[in-house]
Design a protein around this motif. Structure first.
Motif, PDB file in Angstrom:
ATOM      1  N   LYS A  33     -27.763 -28.913  25.909  1.00  0.00           N
ATOM      2  CA  LYS A  33     -27.427 -30.335  25.855  1.00  0.00           C
ATOM      3  C   LYS A  33     -27.352 -30.796  24.410  1.00  0.00           C
ATOM      4  O   LYS A  33     -26.451 -31.557  24.030  1.00  0.00           O
ATOM      5  N   GLY A  34     -28.294 -30.305  23.588  1.00  0.00           N
ATOM      6  CA  GLY A  34     -28.278 -30.662  22.171  1.00  0.00           C
ATOM      7  C   GLY A  34     -27.020 -30.177  21.478  1.00  0.00           C
ATOM      8  O   GLY A  34     -26.460 -30.875  20.629  1.00  0.00           O
ATOM      9  N   GLN A  35     -26.553 -28.974  21.848  1.00  0.00           N
ATOM     10  CA  GLN A  35     -25.320 -28.445  21.272  1.00  0.00           C
ATOM     11  C   GLN A  35     -24.127 -29.305  21.670  1.00  0.00           C
ATOM     12  O   GLN A  35     -23.231 -29.564  20.852  1.00  0.00           O
ATOM     13  N   ASP A  36     -24.110 -29.757  22.927  1.00  0.00           N
ATOM     14  CA  ASP A  36     -23.023 -30.624  23.390  1.00  0.00           C
ATOM     15  C   ASP A  36     -23.018 -31.956  22.638  1.00  0.00           C
ATOM     16  O   ASP A  36     -21.957 -32.472  22.266  1.00  0.00           O
ATOM     17  N   VAL A  37     -24.211 -32.515  22.412  1.00  0.00           N
ATOM     18  CA  VAL A  37     -24.320 -33.784  21.693  1.00  0.00           C
ATOM     19  C   VAL A  37     -23.838 -33.615  20.254  1.00  0.00           C
ATOM     20  O   VAL A  37     -23.108 -34.463  19.721  1.00  0.00           O
ATOM     21  N   LEU A  38     -24.222 -32.494  19.631  1.00  0.00           N
ATOM     22  CA  LEU A  38     -23.802 -32.222  18.254  1.00  0.00           C
ATOM     23  C   LEU A  38     -22.291 -32.051  18.168  1.00  0.00           C
ATOM     24  O   LEU A  38     -21.651 -32.578  17.251  1.00  0.00           O
ATOM     25  N   GLU A  39     -21.725 -31.340  19.135  1.00  0.00           N
ATOM     26  CA  GLU A  39     -20.276 -31.135  19.171  1.00  0.00           C
ATOM     27  C   GLU A  39     -19.542 -32.463  19.343  1.00  0.00           C
ATOM     28  O   GLU A  39     -18.540 -32.734  18.666  1.00  0.00           O
ATOM     29  N   ALA A  40     -20.059 -33.309  20.229  1.00  0.00           N
ATOM     30  CA  ALA A  40     -19.440 -34.619  20.462  1.00  0.00           C
ATOM     31  C   ALA A  40     -19.502 -35.479  19.198  1.00  0.00           C
ATOM     32  O   ALA A  40     -18.561 -36.212  18.888  1.00  0.00           O
ATOM     33  N   ALA A  41     -20.614 -35.381  18.462  1.00  0.00           N
ATOM     34  CA  ALA A  41     -20.752 -36.152  17.223  1.00  0.00           C
ATOM     35  C   ALA A  41     -19.753 -35.678  16.176  1.00  0.00           C
ATOM     36  O   ALA A  41     -19.182 -36.503  15.439  1.00  0.00           O
ATOM     37  N   LYS A  42     -19.520 -34.383  16.095  1.00  0.00           N
ATOM     38  CA  LYS A  42     -18.547 -33.848  15.136  1.00  0.00           C
ATOM     39  C   LYS A  42     -17.136 -34.305  15.483  1.00  0.00           C
ATOM     40  O   LYS A  42     -16.351 -34.673  14.604  1.00  0.00           O
ATOM     41  N   ILE A  43     -16.811 -34.297  16.774  1.00  0.00           N
ATOM     42  CA  ILE A  43     -15.491 -34.735  17.210  1.00  0.00           C
ATOM     43  C   ILE A  43     -15.296 -36.218  16.902  1.00  0.00           C
ATOM     44  O   ILE A  43     -14.233 -36.643  16.438  1.00  0.00           O
ATOM     45  N   ARG A  44     -16.333 -37.016  17.145  1.00  0.00           N
ATOM     46  CA  ARG A  44     -16.251 -38.443  16.828  1.00  0.00           C
ATOM     47  C   ARG A  44     -16.068 -38.651  15.328  1.00  0.00           C
ATOM     48  O   ARG A  44     -15.302 -39.532  14.902  1.00  0.00           O
ATOM     49  N   ALA A  45     -16.729 -37.842  14.509  1.00  0.00           N
ATOM     50  CA  ALA A  45     -16.586 -37.948  13.055  1.00  0.00           C
ATOM     51  C   ALA A  45     -15.152 -37.638  12.619  1.00  0.00           C
ATOM     52  O   ALA A  45     -14.609 -38.293  11.719  1.00  0.00           O
ATOM     53  N   VAL A  46     -14.529 -36.645  13.260  1.00  0.00           N
ATOM     54  CA  VAL A  46     -13.141 -36.302  12.940  1.00  0.00           C
ATOM     55  C   VAL A  46     -12.215 -37.462  13.301  1.00  0.00           C
ATOM     56  O   VAL A  46     -11.315 -37.822  12.528  1.00  0.00           O
TER      57      VAL A  46
END
Length: 204
Positions: A33-46
């Motif tokens: 779940k933490g990996q998914d949250v981190l991935e979502a944050a990176k996508i939002r940053a892009v």
């Protein structure tokens, strides 16, 4: 002579083993779940970077009547350290580095070089002679893929889009990627696990 009886070796009960397995399952779920949250944050940053760069270039065009990088009067506007563009409305490969310099000199961006993204790779810009439009590109070295199809699909979804080839954000194969490895039949080829996709965003 009597034999000594072996002492019973304490072991785990079924309940204790079950509790351990439950804890392991919870920890594994939290990690994923933490990996998914981190991935979502990176996508939002892009996406935030895309909006920031598009807004800056649009403001520059509205202010000066030319695109950053392609501005034929940039040197007169900003002085030393600036190179004029051709002023023909399309940002060439040679003009792309000056895109960031012009925006920084106009105080529309803080950096005067192509920024990196949270998902890796760098942004650049290019003019499309056939379409008569300029595009913001996110790719790896020499135009190679930077996103997996799954990441590209998530990026489109967070932007409120779905079709890879339409909308504000377009997704295509990067240089050297096998045809259909990113987008196949108009949909993302999610079976591909390697980064084969790049992002093209029209500047307005």
């Amino acid at each position: 002579m009597t034999k000594k009886l072996k002492k019973d070796i304490p072991g785990f009960s079924l309940i204790e083993i079950a509790l351990v397995l439950i804890v392991i399952g919870i920890l594994a779920g939290a990690i994923f779940k933490g990996q998914d949250v981190l991935e979502a944050a990176k996508i939002r940053a892009v996406l935030n970077d895309i909006d920031r760069i598009r807004t800056a270039s649009s403001l520059y065009h509205d202010t000066f009547g030319q695109w950053p990088g392609n501005d034929s009067n940039a040197k007169a506007r900003f002085g030393p350290g600036v190179t004029n563009g051709q002023g023909n409305g399309l940002i060439s490969t040679e003009e792309a580095p000056q895109f960031w310099v012009h925006l920084a000199k106009a105080d529309h961006l803080s950096e005067d070089t192509a920024p990196a993204s949270k998902l890796g790779g760098h942004f650049t810009v290019e003019g499309d002679l056939a379409l008569k439009k300029n595009f913001l590109i996110l790719s790896g070295p020499e135009g190679s893929g930077i996103l997996t199809p799954k990441q590209a699909s998530a990026l489109k979804a967070k932007a409120g889009e779905s079709d890879p080839s339409t909308g504000q954000i377009r997704i295509i194969e990067g240089a050297g990627a096998a045809p259909g490895s990113c987008v196949s039949g108009g949909t993302f080829h999610l079976a591909t696990k390697s980064p084969t996709c790049i992002v093209r965003v029209e500047l307005h």
